[in-house]
Write an enzyme that holds these catalytic residues in place. Structure first.
Site, PDB file in Angstrom:
ATOM      1  CG  ASN A   1      -8.033 -48.513   6.468  1.00  0.00           C
ATOM      2  OD1 ASN A   1      -7.863 -49.519   6.014  1.00  0.00           O
ATOM      3  ND2 ASN A   1      -9.173 -47.754   6.699  1.00  0.00           N
TER       4      ASN A   1
ATOM      5  CG  HIS B   1     -13.534 -47.607   7.699  1.00  0.00           C
ATOM      6  ND1 HIS B   1     -14.220 -47.004   6.689  1.00  0.00           N
ATOM      7  CD2 HIS B   1     -12.522 -46.816   7.881  1.00  0.00           C
ATOM      8  CE1 HIS B   1     -13.140 -46.022   6.015  1.00  0.00           C
ATOM      9  NE2 HIS B   1     -12.299 -45.891   6.760  1.00  0.00           N
TER      10      HIS B   1
ATOM     11  CB  SER C   1      -8.296 -35.875   4.172  1.00  0.00           C
ATOM     12  OG  SER C   1      -9.031 -36.076   3.371  1.00  0.00           O
TER      13      SER C   1
ATOM     14  CD  GLU D   1     -13.706 -46.396   2.913  1.00  0.00           C
ATOM     15  OE1 GLU D   1     -13.077 -47.351   3.030  1.00  0.00           O
ATOM     16  OE2 GLU D   1     -13.306 -45.105   2.629  1.00  0.00           O
TER      17      GLU D   1
ATOM     18  CE  LYS E   1      -9.566 -45.837   3.511  1.00  0.00           C
ATOM     19  NZ  LYS E   1     -10.493 -44.730   3.415  1.00  0.00           N
TER      20      LYS E   1
ATOM     21  N   GLY F   1     -11.007 -39.449   2.459  1.00  0.00           N
ATOM     22  CA  GLY F   1     -10.624 -39.475   1.271  1.00  0.00           C
ATOM     23  C   GLY F   1     -11.135 -38.375   0.269  1.00  0.00           C
TER      24      GLY F   1
ATOM     25  CD  GLU G   1     -11.467 -43.294  10.159  1.00  0.00           C
ATOM     26  OE1 GLU G   1     -10.151 -43.261   9.858  1.00  0.00           O
ATOM     27  OE2 GLU G   1     -12.104 -43.905   9.361  1.00  0.00           O
TER      28      GLU G   1
END
Ligand code: PGA
Length: 254
Positions: free
Chosen positions: A9, A97, A213, A99, A11, A173, A167
């Protein structure tokens, strides 16, 4: 049969020349490999989808989108629809996701509508679920995951392929990976939910990815867990050497 998925991904990262270099290197790296039950997917920013599908068509990897609108066509400035993705031969799309849930206020209802549009266009949704650190500390991880699953899968039949990615938001991240045991516990919960709401066969065949991560150093221990069928990889998917190392680890383990 359950597939192992190594998905990158990207991003909102990479400029055009880097995209070309990465894709050609990946294509070359995979050429000599027998990937067997492993599927490699790259989800670039939508602007790069055309070059990505051009390279992928003669290569051993697939292209996925990072998001889709829940409408078909029309006056929705800046948006991309599932039928457009289909017309570009895009095979997968990340949905929900964290985010997008956090920065663009995506709800379980919106995610559910997007899954439906993707299925109508024969694109495989990669549906993301995961708890925040606060929710984990409150001891409500299971409730949060089940609520997200119930919302995303409302009125969805899984005849077509669906992928789920667990996730944990606190691991994305941050460099903090869930331990293999923490991840396995939630993956088991998700597979059990599929078993109860669909069928044992569907649960057995469905791939559940871990994301947060994930990197070369922790890929093996995560993939050795019985219910972890691959990874949705952010940061480490931007680097061709790290990404191909993770594919090689998957090839050794699965
Ligand atoms: P990360 O991102 O690997 O950089 O933590 C994973 C993701 O958000 O899909």
């Amino acid at each position: 049969m359950r597939r192992t998925i190594i998905a990158g991904n990207w991003k909102m990262n990479k400029l055009f020349p880097e995209v070309e270099d990465f894709l050609f290197e990946l294509s070359e790296n995979l050429e000599a490999k027998d990937l067997g039950k492993i599927d490699v997917i790259i989800c670039p920013p939508s602007l790069y989808m055309e070059i990505a599908t051009d390279v992928a068509v003669d290569s051993k990897f697939y292209i996925g989108a990072q998001n889709v609108n829940d409408k078909d066509l029309g006056a929705y400035t800046g948006e991309i629809s599932a039928c457009m993705l289909d017309s570009m031969d895009i095979d997968y799309c990340i949905i929900g996701h964290s985010e997008r849930r956090e920065y663009y206020s995506e709800t379980n209802e919106m995610i559910n509508a997007k899954v439906k549009r993707l299925q109508e266009n024969a694109i495989v949704p990669i549906i993301c679920v995961g708890e925040t650190l606060e929710q984990r500390e409150q001891g409500i991880t299971q409730d949060v995951i089940l609520e997200q699953l119930n919302g995303a899968f409302k009125d969805i039949r899984i005849e077509e392929n669906v992928i789920i990615a667990y996730e944990p938001v606190w691991a994305i991240g941050t460099g903090k990976t869930a331990t293999p045991e923490q991840a396995q516990e939630v993956h088991f919960l998700i597979r059990n939910w599929i078993r109860e709401n669909y069928s044992p066969l569907t649960a057995d065949n469905l791939s559940i990815l871990y994301g947060g991560s994930m990197k070369p150093a922790n890929t093996a221990e995560l993939l050795m867990q019985p219910d972890i069928d691959g990874g949705l990889i952010g940061g480490s998917s931007l680097d061709i050497s790290q990404f191909t190392q993770m594919i090689d680890t998957a090839l050794n383990i699965k």
